[in-house]
Design an enzyme around this catalytic site. Structure first.
Site, short mmCIF file in Angstrom:
data_model
loop_
_atom_site.label_atom_id
_atom_site.label_comp_id
_atom_site.label_asym_id
_atom_site.label_seq_id
_atom_site.Cartn_x
_atom_site.Cartn_y
_atom_site.Cartn_z
CD GLU A 46 27.77 0.47 4.12
OE1 GLU A 46 27.46 1.50 3.49
OE2 GLU A 46 27.88 0.44 5.35
CG ASN A 109 28.05 -2.85 7.08
OD1 ASN A 109 28.41 -3.40 6.04
ND2 ASN A 109 27.51 -1.64 7.12
CE LYS A 126 30.11 1.46 8.39
NZ LYS A 126 28.83 1.84 7.69
CD GLU A 145 25.81 1.55 8.98
OE1 GLU A 145 25.91 2.60 8.35
OE2 GLU A 145 26.72 0.69 9.01
CB CYS A 170 30.21 3.18 4.60
SG CYS A 170 29.16 4.51 4.05
CG ASN A 195 24.77 1.72 0.85
OD1 ASN A 195 23.78 1.51 0.16
ND2 ASN A 195 25.73 0.83 0.98
#
Ligand code: ING
Length: 317
Positions: A46, A109, A126, A145, A170, A195
């Site tokens: 990611e 993302n 994401k 995020e 993720c 991550n």
């Protein structure tokens, strides 16, 4: 036998001031290693082009946007696409996407799947954005995020590399729906970069289980949907934050077929037999024969009241 030779292309830390060119050189070295090991496809983590910047609270949009890509490929990433075409290997790359759509800027993302000719065949954004949207100084580090990205729209699959391929990113891997939505679309390989800090500020009592939870969720997702799952870390101590490794390739049986053993730049490879998926999709997890969707909206009666399974009131018919 339908198979894909896959490399998990784990990255060690990326420093805040590391340039795209320097990172692309690291990605290229892993790609060459994977290709010489006979791989058809390499999976990167990611946000693989920069440090994990959501760990910092920033207010200046120009500073934030330094971590985003306005075009993919762009001038600094095109060499990776060119190398893929030259070597005849595909790749999956996570990055921060700045997109102009219907006249407005959007930030995701994202991850892309690129085939052996260097063409983008799928893009995923994401869905499950963890963390928080405002500065929370009590945390050792932030996880913003929800501040920097918009959520994606859903989970798709694509016919590529001779199989049915899906992507997730993720935190998505922790939610069983991620795998089931793709499982219902016949996915045979789910590609996931991550991550993941060892320390989770809201629940420090989970820290010692971070590697266990990482593997648990991917093994469950693989087995319960008869699919291969590839999980690839950005690992090591990155700008002071200790991030787990644990990159691995998991078979539809739930077994770990290959795993990285360091927390640096490293590939782990496996020959993924796609027909092994059917050993589960056609038996234990034959959705058409055994699944009971009608019961999943089960309405329960509690204290004499009819409630939805999640405890909310039954919507009036
Ligand atoms: N990172 C972490 C992850 O889901 C996290 C955030 C860690 C959430 C531990 C909950 C528990 O792996 C990203 N980038 O989603």
């Amino acid at each position: 036998m339908r198979s894909i030779n896959i490399a998990a292309g784990q990255l060690g830390p990326i420093a805040r001031n590391e340039t795209r060119t320097e990172v692309v050189a690291r990605l290229s070295a892993l790609m060459r290693e994977a290709q010489s090991a006979g791989c058809d496809l390499i999976i990167y983590p990611e946000l693989a082009l920069t440090t994990f910047f959501p760990r910092w609270y920033m207010e200046d949009q120009a500073e934030i946007d330094c971590f985003f890509e306005r075009e993919m490929p762009g001038p600094q990433t095109r060499p990776l696409f060119d190398l893929a075409g030259e070597l005849g290997i595909g790749f999956c790359l996570g990055y921060a996407e700045l997109a102009l759509e219907d006249g407005r800027l959007h930030r995701y993302n994202s991850s892309i799947l690129v085939d052996k000719s260097g063409r983008i065949v799928a893009k995923y954004r994401k869905v499950h954005l963890p963390g928080h949207a405002e500065h929370e100084p009590w945390r050792k580090f932030q996880h913003l995020e929800k501040r920097y990205f918009e959520p994606g729209a859903g989970f798709g699959v694509v016919d590529a590399f001779g199989g049915v391929i899906g992507m997730a990113i993720c935190n998505d891997r922790r939610w069983s729906e991620t795998y089931r939505v793709m499982g219902l679309q016949g996915v045979e390989v789910v590609l996931i970069g991550y991550n993941t800090p060892v320390h989770n500020p809201p629940a420090p009592e989970h820290d010692e289980l971070s590697l266990f939870h990482n593997q648990l969720v991917m093994q469950a997702g693989a087995y319960q949907n008869g699919t291969w799952v590839v999980g690839v870390a950005k690992a090591g101590i990155e700008e002071g934050v200790d991030q787990i490794g644990g990159s691995c390739i998991i078979a539809p049986s739930g077994e770990v077929a290959a795993a990285c053993t360091t927390r640096g730049d490293e590939i782990a490879r496996a020959c993924c037999d796609l027909d092994l998926c059917n050993s589960y999709k056609r038996t234990t997890f034959n959705f058409d024969v055994h699944r009971q969707p009608h019961a999943y909206r089960l309405i329960v009666e509690r204290k004499g009241r009819h409630l939805m399974a999640d405890g909310t009131a039954v919507p009036s018919a």
